[in-house]
Design a protein around this motif. Structure first.
Motif, PDB file in Angstrom:
ATOM      1  N   UNK A  87     -65.543 -44.114 -79.764  1.00 30.91           N
ATOM      2  CA  UNK A  87     -66.122 -42.922 -80.398  1.00 30.91           C
ATOM      3  C   UNK A  87     -65.359 -41.627 -80.131  1.00 30.91           C
ATOM      4  N   UNK A  88     -64.771 -41.471 -78.958  1.00 34.00           N
ATOM      5  CA  UNK A  88     -64.012 -40.244 -78.708  1.00 34.00           C
ATOM      6  C   UNK A  88     -62.781 -40.180 -79.605  1.00 34.00           C
ATOM      7  N   UNK A  89     -62.129 -41.320 -79.812  1.00 35.38           N
ATOM      8  CA  UNK A  89     -61.001 -41.360 -80.731  1.00 35.38           C
ATOM      9  C   UNK A  89     -61.459 -41.084 -82.155  1.00 35.38           C
ATOM     10  N   UNK A  90     -62.595 -41.672 -82.528  1.00 29.40           N
ATOM     11  CA  UNK A  90     -63.121 -41.458 -83.872  1.00 29.40           C
ATOM     12  C   UNK A  90     -63.474 -39.989 -84.090  1.00 29.40           C
ATOM     13  N   UNK A  91     -64.045 -39.342 -83.085  1.00 33.11           N
ATOM     14  CA  UNK A  91     -64.359 -37.918 -83.198  1.00 33.11           C
ATOM     15  C   UNK A  91     -63.100 -37.105 -83.441  1.00 33.11           C
ATOM     16  N   UNK A 142     -75.956 -45.570 -81.719  1.00 29.13           N
ATOM     17  CA  UNK A 142     -76.761 -44.411 -81.314  1.00 29.13           C
ATOM     18  C   UNK A 142     -76.035 -43.594 -80.264  1.00 29.13           C
ATOM     19  N   UNK A 143     -75.439 -44.264 -79.272  1.00 26.68           N
ATOM     20  CA  UNK A 143     -74.684 -43.534 -78.248  1.00 26.68           C
ATOM     21  C   UNK A 143     -73.476 -42.839 -78.843  1.00 26.68           C
ATOM     22  N   UNK A 144     -72.791 -43.529 -79.774  1.00 29.68           N
ATOM     23  CA  UNK A 144     -71.609 -42.936 -80.390  1.00 29.68           C
ATOM     24  C   UNK A 144     -71.951 -41.660 -81.144  1.00 29.68           C
ATOM     25  N   UNK A 145     -73.065 -41.665 -81.879  1.00 32.63           N
ATOM     26  CA  UNK A 145     -73.462 -40.465 -82.622  1.00 32.63           C
ATOM     27  C   UNK A 145     -73.709 -39.291 -81.673  1.00 32.63           C
ATOM     28  N   UNK A 146     -74.376 -39.548 -80.560  1.00 36.74           N
ATOM     29  CA  UNK A 146     -74.616 -38.502 -79.569  1.00 36.74           C
ATOM     30  C   UNK A 146     -73.301 -37.986 -79.000  1.00 36.74           C
ATOM     31  N   UNK A 147     -72.428 -38.888 -78.643  1.00 38.52           N
ATOM     32  CA  UNK A 147     -71.157 -38.519 -78.022  1.00 38.52           C
ATOM     33  C   UNK A 147     -70.260 -37.752 -78.983  1.00 38.52           C
ATOM     34  N   UNK A 148     -70.162 -38.228 -80.216  1.00 41.34           N
ATOM     35  CA  UNK A 148     -69.309 -37.572 -81.207  1.00 41.34           C
ATOM     36  C   UNK A 148     -69.800 -36.155 -81.485  1.00 41.34           C
ATOM     37  N   UNK A 156     -67.066 -26.888 -73.282  1.00 39.12           N
ATOM     38  CA  UNK A 156     -66.623 -27.248 -71.934  1.00 39.12           C
ATOM     39  C   UNK A 156     -66.540 -28.770 -71.779  1.00 39.12           C
ATOM     40  N   UNK A 157     -65.575 -29.266 -71.002  1.00 33.97           N
ATOM     41  CA  UNK A 157     -65.506 -30.711 -70.735  1.00 33.97           C
ATOM     42  C   UNK A 157     -66.800 -31.217 -70.095  1.00 33.97           C
ATOM     43  N   UNK A 158     -67.168 -32.446 -70.417  1.00 34.74           N
ATOM     44  CA  UNK A 158     -68.414 -33.015 -69.900  1.00 34.74           C
ATOM     45  C   UNK A 158     -68.199 -34.485 -69.550  1.00 34.74           C
ATOM     46  N   UNK A 159     -69.058 -34.983 -68.689  1.00 30.49           N
ATOM     47  CA  UNK A 159     -69.087 -36.409 -68.375  1.00 30.49           C
ATOM     48  C   UNK A 159     -70.155 -37.083 -69.227  1.00 30.49           C
ATOM     49  N   UNK A 160     -69.908 -38.310 -69.607  1.00 36.33           N
ATOM     50  CA  UNK A 160     -70.877 -39.078 -70.392  1.00 36.33           C
ATOM     51  C   UNK A 160     -71.001 -40.453 -69.761  1.00 36.33           C
ATOM     52  N   UNK A 161     -72.189 -40.794 -69.324  1.00 36.72           N
ATOM     53  CA  UNK A 161     -72.425 -42.065 -68.639  1.00 36.72           C
ATOM     54  C   UNK A 161     -73.525 -42.820 -69.374  1.00 36.72           C
ATOM     55  N   UNK A 166     -68.494 -44.630 -71.334  1.00 38.91           N
ATOM     56  CA  UNK A 166     -68.406 -43.763 -70.163  1.00 38.91           C
ATOM     57  C   UNK A 166     -67.139 -42.931 -70.277  1.00 38.91           C
ATOM     58  N   UNK A 167     -67.309 -41.619 -70.255  1.00 35.45           N
ATOM     59  CA  UNK A 167     -66.180 -40.698 -70.341  1.00 35.45           C
ATOM     60  C   UNK A 167     -66.259 -39.698 -69.200  1.00 35.45           C
ATOM     61  N   UNK A 168     -65.104 -39.294 -68.697  1.00 38.26           N
ATOM     62  CA  UNK A 168     -65.031 -38.270 -67.662  1.00 38.26           C
ATOM     63  C   UNK A 168     -64.233 -37.086 -68.195  1.00 38.26           C
ATOM     64  N   UNK A 169     -64.784 -35.905 -67.985  1.00 34.54           N
ATOM     65  CA  UNK A 169     -64.123 -34.661 -68.420  1.00 34.54           C
ATOM     66  C   UNK A 169     -63.736 -34.746 -69.898  1.00 34.54           C
ATOM     67  N   UNK A 170     -64.676 -35.192 -70.714  1.00 33.00           N
ATOM     68  CA  UNK A 170     -64.422 -35.370 -72.144  1.00 33.00           C
ATOM     69  C   UNK A 170     -64.452 -34.023 -72.860  1.00 33.00           C
ATOM     70  N   UNK A 171     -63.573 -33.864 -73.822  1.00 34.54           N
ATOM     71  CA  UNK A 171     -63.577 -32.656 -74.650  1.00 34.54           C
ATOM     72  C   UNK A 171     -62.912 -32.987 -75.981  1.00 34.54           C
ATOM     73  N   UNK A 172     -63.219 -32.205 -76.996  1.00 35.58           N
ATOM     74  CA  UNK A 172     -62.644 -32.425 -78.317  1.00 35.58           C
ATOM     75  C   UNK A 172     -62.134 -31.134 -78.918  1.00 35.58           C
ATOM     76  N   UNK A 173     -60.838 -31.027 -79.076  1.00 35.81           N
ATOM     77  CA  UNK A 173     -60.210 -29.889 -79.745  1.00 35.81           C
ATOM     78  C   UNK A 173     -59.050 -30.404 -80.593  1.00 35.81           C
ATOM     79  N   UNK A 174     -58.869 -29.873 -81.809  1.00 36.56           N
ATOM     80  CA  UNK A 174     -59.640 -28.780 -82.398  1.00 36.56           C
ATOM     81  C   UNK A 174     -61.022 -29.260 -82.865  1.00 36.56           C
ATOM     82  N   UNK A 175     -61.908 -28.299 -83.014  1.00 35.33           N
ATOM     83  CA  UNK A 175     -63.221 -28.600 -83.556  1.00 35.33           C
ATOM     84  C   UNK A 175     -63.121 -28.785 -85.070  1.00 35.33           C
TER      85      UNK A 175
END
Length: 292
Positions: A87-91, A142-148, A156-161, A166-175
């Protein structure tokens, strides 16, 4: 319960057994045709009709190319398989396409094809993708939709468990260009999927073919929305309807039926080859006679 909204018509061009030049042409024709509001590709790694070893383009790569060659159409995949990409790649991919298109992306996503279907199962095994049952697929959706959504909107970077990601210091730029994020289109008809739709979707899509089932599923979605305190009218109802070559009357009847049942977002599925003038013919034979 009906959800009357002004109808919008789009086209779906499966990128299988077709040349890139033909896809370019039909999308450019649609972009120049005001009656067509949106255009879609599908997300499959092998053809789902005909020879499974035939040619099929990767959906997001092709969508980015067509985004750069169109100016007006809303665009998307009907729908992305959440099974194919983290999902992070998809985002990141989706945000890139939204930027390339100038803010025209509609983010279609679903739990993925039914792996029990022989062609769909081949799609996973031939590409080295893991097989999971439907419960796993819907829960991970459902988790992917929340994460994306978080990657698109949080600065700000966030953790997702989660249970599946599970992601650590996740962030997405550009928006993405669209605030707060591109509309989320979720496809599916299963009860578990409809609960995900109620929580996350702006648009819900279902394949046409059984209007009574579609109406009952729409009513069930209403109930799920009420359970979580959401207005069911916030979710646009969408339906894919095939265009039958040489039999426009059948598609007109299906469109009229769908509009009458509250499905205002109509996606007309075209079949290759995409010959010159196809879009104009669809407008003249199907859209104009059925549009209110």
């Amino acid at each position: 319960m009906s959800h009357p909204k002004p109808p919008q018509f789009g086209i779906l061009t499966p990128p299988q057994h077709v040349d890139y030049t033909d896809l370019q042409r039909v999308w450019r024709e649609a972009d120049e045709t005001p009656e067509i509001a949106h255009a879609w590709l599908f997300d499959h790694l092998i053809p789902i009709e005909g020879d499974v070893t035939g040619s099929v383009f990767e959906g997001w790569t092709l969508l980015a190319a067509l985004a750069a060659q169109t100016r007006r159409l809303r665009i998307g995949l009907m729908v992305t398989s959440n099974r194919f990409r983290p999902p992070a790649m998809l985002a990141k991919i989706a945000a890139t396409v939204d930027v390339v298109s100038g803010g025209r992306l509609e983010f279609g996503i679903g739990s993925g094809s039914r792996p029990g279907h022989p062609v769909a199962r081949h799609e996973y095994t031939s590409n080295g993708l893991p097989y999971h049952d439907s419960d796993h697929a819907v829960a991970s959706l459902a988790e992917a939709c929340t994460l994306i959504r978080r990657l698109w909107t949080e600065d700000e970077p966030f953790d997702f468990d989660g249970d599946h990601y599970r992601l650590e210091r996740a962030f997405g730029n550009p928006k993405p260009v669209q605030p707060p994020h591109p509309p989320i289109v979720i496809g599916g008809r299963a009860k578990a999927t409809l609960r995900v739709v109620a929580e996350h979707a702006d648009i819900w899509n279902i394949p046409g073919g059984d209007i009574e089932d579609a109406v009952s599923r729409s009513a069930l979605l209403d109930d799920y929305c009420v359970e979580i305190g959401r207005d069911p009218g916030e979710i646009t109802r969408s339906m894919v309807l095939p265009v039958f070559d040489g039999r426009p009357g059948e598609t007109r009847a299906a469109v009229t039926e769908a509009l009458g049942a509250g499905f205002s977002h109509i996606v007309l599925g075209l079949a290759a080859p995409y010959r010159p003038g196809l879009v104009r013919r669809v407008v003249d034979e199907i859209i104009t006679p059925t549009a209110p």
